[in-house]
Scaffold this motif. Structure first.
Motif, PDB file in Angstrom:
ATOM      1  N   THR A 387      23.656  70.882  73.206  1.00 45.63           N
ATOM      2  CA  THR A 387      22.995  71.466  72.040  1.00 45.63           C
ATOM      3  C   THR A 387      24.040  71.885  71.032  1.00 45.63           C
ATOM      4  N   VAL A 388      23.873  71.382  69.797  1.00 45.34           N
ATOM      5  CA  VAL A 388      24.791  71.806  68.734  1.00 45.34           C
ATOM      6  C   VAL A 388      23.977  72.569  67.705  1.00 45.34           C
ATOM      7  N   SER A 389      24.247  73.882  67.584  1.00 46.93           N
ATOM      8  CA  SER A 389      23.458  74.637  66.599  1.00 46.93           C
ATOM      9  C   SER A 389      24.383  75.335  65.618  1.00 46.93           C
ATOM     10  N   ASP A 390      23.900  75.433  64.394  1.00 47.34           N
ATOM     11  CA  ASP A 390      24.731  76.093  63.373  1.00 47.34           C
ATOM     12  C   ASP A 390      23.910  77.105  62.603  1.00 47.34           C
ATOM     13  N   THR A 391      24.604  77.921  61.815  1.00 53.41           N
ATOM     14  CA  THR A 391      23.905  78.929  61.009  1.00 53.41           C
ATOM     15  C   THR A 391      23.982  78.511  59.546  1.00 53.41           C
ATOM     16  N   GLY A 392      23.905  77.190  59.321  1.00 50.68           N
ATOM     17  CA  GLY A 392      24.165  76.644  57.988  1.00 50.68           C
ATOM     18  C   GLY A 392      22.968  76.580  57.063  1.00 50.68           C
ATOM     19  N   ILE A 393      23.060  75.618  56.141  1.00 54.23           N
ATOM     20  CA  ILE A 393      22.077  75.548  55.061  1.00 54.23           C
ATOM     21  C   ILE A 393      20.737  74.969  55.527  1.00 54.23           C
ATOM     22  N   GLY A 394      20.737  74.321  56.671  1.00 53.80           N
ATOM     23  CA  GLY A 394      19.478  73.810  57.216  1.00 53.80           C
ATOM     24  C   GLY A 394      18.866  72.690  56.386  1.00 53.80           C
ATOM     25  N   MET A 395      17.663  72.265  56.817  1.00 53.76           N
ATOM     26  CA  MET A 395      16.987  71.147  56.133  1.00 53.76           C
ATOM     27  C   MET A 395      15.502  71.438  56.085  1.00 53.76           C
ATOM     28  N   ALA A 396      14.854  70.855  55.083  1.00 50.48           N
ATOM     29  CA  ALA A 396      13.402  70.978  54.995  1.00 50.48           C
ATOM     30  C   ALA A 396      12.774  70.109  56.074  1.00 50.48           C
ATOM     31  N   GLU A 397      11.614  70.545  56.534  1.00 50.48           N
ATOM     32  CA  GLU A 397      10.888  69.847  57.611  1.00 50.48           C
ATOM     33  C   GLU A 397      10.759  68.340  57.350  1.00 50.48           C
ATOM     34  N   LYS A 398      10.433  68.000  56.103  1.00 48.86           N
ATOM     35  CA  LYS A 398      10.154  66.588  55.808  1.00 48.86           C
ATOM     36  C   LYS A 398      11.404  65.699  55.889  1.00 48.86           C
ATOM     37  N   GLU A 399      12.571  66.318  55.873  1.00 46.23           N
ATOM     38  CA  GLU A 399      13.801  65.523  55.940  1.00 46.23           C
ATOM     39  C   GLU A 399      14.130  65.109  57.367  1.00 46.23           C
ATOM     40  N   LEU A 400      13.585  65.867  58.324  1.00 42.52           N
ATOM     41  CA  LEU A 400      14.061  65.717  59.701  1.00 42.52           C
ATOM     42  C   LEU A 400      13.873  64.314  60.272  1.00 42.52           C
ATOM     43  N   THR A 401      12.827  63.610  59.797  1.00 42.08           N
ATOM     44  CA  THR A 401      12.610  62.266  60.340  1.00 42.08           C
ATOM     45  C   THR A 401      13.516  61.247  59.662  1.00 42.08           C
ATOM     46  N   LYS A 402      14.058  61.613  58.502  1.00 41.41           N
ATOM     47  CA  LYS A 402      14.805  60.608  57.737  1.00 41.41           C
ATOM     48  C   LYS A 402      16.310  60.638  57.964  1.00 41.41           C
ATOM     49  N   ILE A 403      16.794  61.791  58.441  1.00 40.33           N
ATOM     50  CA  ILE A 403      18.256  61.952  58.456  1.00 40.33           C
ATOM     51  C   ILE A 403      18.984  60.966  59.370  1.00 40.33           C
ATOM     52  N   PHE A 404      18.214  60.316  60.299  1.00 40.72           N
ATOM     53  CA  PHE A 404      18.885  59.370  61.190  1.00 40.72           C
ATOM     54  C   PHE A 404      18.992  57.975  60.563  1.00 40.72           C
ATOM     55  N   GLN A 405      18.390  57.834  59.356  1.00 43.70           N
ATOM     56  CA  GLN A 405      18.479  56.539  58.680  1.00 43.70           C
ATOM     57  C   GLN A 405      19.875  56.331  58.090  1.00 43.70           C
ATOM     58  N   ARG A 406      20.224  55.072  57.986  1.00 41.18           N
ATOM     59  CA  ARG A 406      21.559  54.774  57.456  1.00 41.18           C
ATOM     60  C   ARG A 406      21.702  55.219  56.010  1.00 41.18           C
ATOM     61  N   PHE A 407      22.825  55.791  55.714  1.00 38.25           N
ATOM     62  CA  PHE A 407      23.177  56.234  54.357  1.00 38.25           C
ATOM     63  C   PHE A 407      22.258  57.316  53.850  1.00 38.25           C
ATOM     64  N   TYR A 408      21.340  57.799  54.697  1.00 37.28           N
ATOM     65  CA  TYR A 408      20.442  58.831  54.173  1.00 37.28           C
ATOM     66  C   TYR A 408      21.173  60.151  54.065  1.00 37.28           C
ATOM     67  N   ARG A 409      21.192  60.652  52.836  1.00 38.70           N
ATOM     68  CA  ARG A 409      21.789  61.968  52.627  1.00 38.70           C
ATOM     69  C   ARG A 409      20.755  62.759  51.858  1.00 38.70           C
ATOM     70  N   ILE A 410      20.509  63.962  52.328  1.00 38.04           N
ATOM     71  CA  ILE A 410      19.370  64.702  51.787  1.00 38.04           C
ATOM     72  C   ILE A 410      19.470  64.862  50.290  1.00 38.04           C
ATOM     73  N   ASP A 411      20.572  65.349  49.845  1.00 32.47           N
ATOM     74  CA  ASP A 411      20.682  65.628  48.421  1.00 32.47           C
ATOM     75  C   ASP A 411      22.075  65.177  48.022  1.00 32.47           C
ATOM     76  N   LYS A 412      22.086  64.135  47.203  1.00 33.80           N
ATOM     77  CA  LYS A 412      23.379  63.542  46.858  1.00 33.80           C
ATOM     78  C   LYS A 412      24.313  64.586  46.239  1.00 33.80           C
ATOM     79  N   THR A 413      23.732  65.497  45.402  1.00 31.33           N
ATOM     80  CA  THR A 413      24.606  66.471  44.737  1.00 31.33           C
ATOM     81  C   THR A 413      25.058  67.537  45.725  1.00 31.33           C
ATOM     82  N   ARG A 414      24.081  67.967  46.559  1.00 33.11           N
ATOM     83  CA  ARG A 414      24.385  68.998  47.545  1.00 33.11           C
ATOM     84  C   ARG A 414      25.469  68.515  48.503  1.00 33.11           C
TER      85      ARG A 414
END
Ligand code: ADP
Length: 464
Positions: A387-414
């Motif tokens: 288990t790897v857990s952090d106290t970071g910026i986190g992600m919105a629920e809707k992003e969770l299914t997409k983050i494993f896609q190639r080149f998917y980055r939640i917010d290009k600027t962020r």
């Protein structure tokens, strides 16, 4: 075509069987009539014998009257002959004195009474006249045209035919309507599917418009397929454009840097060195992207041989954490390794290390200075859990299914400053799958993220 077949298949047997039934009915009525006429002929013959009409000249009038009455009552014609076939009485009066050797008369005289249907449809029933001594002395012939029977059967025929035509029309209308109800939507479906096949992946079939559940199901399945195709197509396009984009950025930096070096022949040594260092780091970045891409592609093609070996996970994960400690230190992040049990599992250490370090690196990357990243190691009878857990910026629920896609980055600027490729999690995901494991993520924005990797302790490598 189908429609015509239905009509033919439906109507021909009905026509055929009704014809057979009509014929049988007609035959039945005719047979009955034959018996009835024979009966009449017999009664009359008995009456002639008793009354002695054939031999008593005085009773001629009475004889005529009797014949007339019986015939008009029965609606038939009666002819009486003697044993030679000579007509001695005729209800129509026209044949008296003529010789009538019809086969039926001969048969009645020689053998037995008989009734036959003639070519023109009339029935001849002939009964012999037997005198008191038992000799056949003449015949009674009753000729009747059973037009009433034919009329009756004709009437039945008419009614049945009218009924059949009405039914056929009725069935035709229903079949036609049904055919339309099924064929029309099917045609519409085919048109849409054809469009999808032509590359218009955004096309969808209407689902609620159909009267049949089955059609709605087919439409849903086609829509699902189109949606998947659309996703595949769009991820392919994003992949290609992302690859180009990601490679273009370092390339243009290199171009600018090298050009300015070339333009200024007398660049000071320090500046020269600095530019070269920049170029070098851009090359490193390109190499990193290309390596990641190659790793992914190979993982996909299952080309890389996987060397499963029983490894001490406490050591493998602990070493990874240790290696990444400087990264965490740079951001003042507390990086904790917390092994709950001693765990040994069958892994390919190189690939597995890469997968876990991607997660820890992300934890560090996406956690602000002063935060915490914690790595737990645990197991049950069958699986190891990291288990790897952090106290970071986190992600919105809707992003969770997409983050494993190639080149998917939640917010290009962020994510820009963090300098990721968007490939890390895809690599981790593929690697975990390769180990027959699974990966789960939970996250809350501005609170933190937790990834749980599960892999089986024993890997059944014989079938790999
Ligand atoms: P990257 O190279 O951008 O980190 P990854 O595939 O590793 O690409 O991750 C995809 C995206 O998921 C990241 O761009 C980031 O927005 C998000 N992400 C991954 N891990 C975390 C995390 N621990 N906390 C918050 N966001 C994360």
């Amino acid at each position: 075509m189908l429609f015509a077949t239905y009509i033919i298949v439906g109507i021909v047997p009905v026509l055929f069987s009704s014809t057979v039934i009509f014929k049988a009915t007609e035959n039945y009525y005719i047979e009955e009539r034959k018996k009835e006429l024979l009966n009449q002929a017999n009664i009359l013959s008995g009456h002639i014998t008793i009354s002695n009409y054939l031999y008593d000249e005085n009773k001629k009038l009475e004889f005529d009257e009797d014949i007339q009455n019986t015939s008009s009552r029965g609606g038939f014609r009666t002819i009486v002959t003697d044993a030679m076939g000579t007509v001695v009485n005729d209800s129509n009066k026209t044949e008296i004195g003529k010789t009538y050797l019809l086969p039926e008369i001969i048969e009645a005289l020689d053998e037995k009474d008989v009734a036959n249907v003639q070519e023109n449809g009339s029935i001849y029933a002939v009964a012999s006249i037997v005198n008191e001594a038992g000799d056949k002395v003449g015949t009674v012939l009753i000729a009747d045209m059973p037009s009433d029977i034919l009329e009756k059967v004709d009437n039945i025929k008419k009614t049945v035919y009218i009924l059949m035509v009405t039914m056929t029309l009725f069935i035709a209308i229903i079949v036609f309507a049904f055919a339309h109800m099924i064929v029309d939507p099917l045609n519409k479906m085919v048109a849409v599917i054809q469009k999808i096949a032509d590359g218009h992946l955004e096309q969808r079939l209407p689902v609620n418009q159909f009267n049949y559940e089955e059609m709605a199901k087919v439409s849903e399945a086609v829509n699902d397929m189109a949606q998947k195709l659309e996703q595949v197509e769009s991820s392919r396009q994003t992949f290609v454009s992302n690859v180009s984009h990601e490679l273009k950025t370092p390339l243009s930096s290199i171009k600018v840097l090298s050009e300015s070096l070339l333009m200024n022949a007398d660049t000071p040594k320090e500046m020269y060195e600095e530019f070269m260092r920049d170029i070098n780091s851009e090359v490193d970045r390109m190499t990193e992207i290309i390596n990641d891409l190659l790793t992914l592609v190979r993982l996909d093609q299952k080309e890389i041989p996987v060397n499963f070996k029983a490894e001490n996970l406490n050591k493998v994960v602990g070493d990874t954490v240790k290696r990444l400690q400087p990264l965490a230190d740079d951001k003042n992040i507390t990086l904790i390794f917390n092994p709950i049990k001693e765990v040994s599992a069958d892994i390919d250490a190189t690939k597995f290390t890469l997968a876990i370090s991607n997660l820890i690196e992300n934890g560090i990357k996406y956690t602000d200075d002063g935060g915490e990243v914690k790595v737990n190691l645990d197991c049950d009878h069958q699986n190891a859990f990291i288990t790897v857990s952090d106290t970071g910026i986190g992600m919105a629920e809707k992003e969770l299914t997409k983050i494993f896609q190639r080149f998917y980055r939640i917010d290009k600027t962020r994510d820009r400053q963090t300098g990721g490729t968007g490939l890390g999690l895809s690599i981790t995901h593929s690697t975990v799958l390769m180990h027959d494991g699974s990966i789960k993520v939970t996250s809350r924005e501005n609170e933190g993220t937790t990834f749980v990797v599960r892999i089986p302790l024993i890997h059944n490598s014989t079938n790999k």
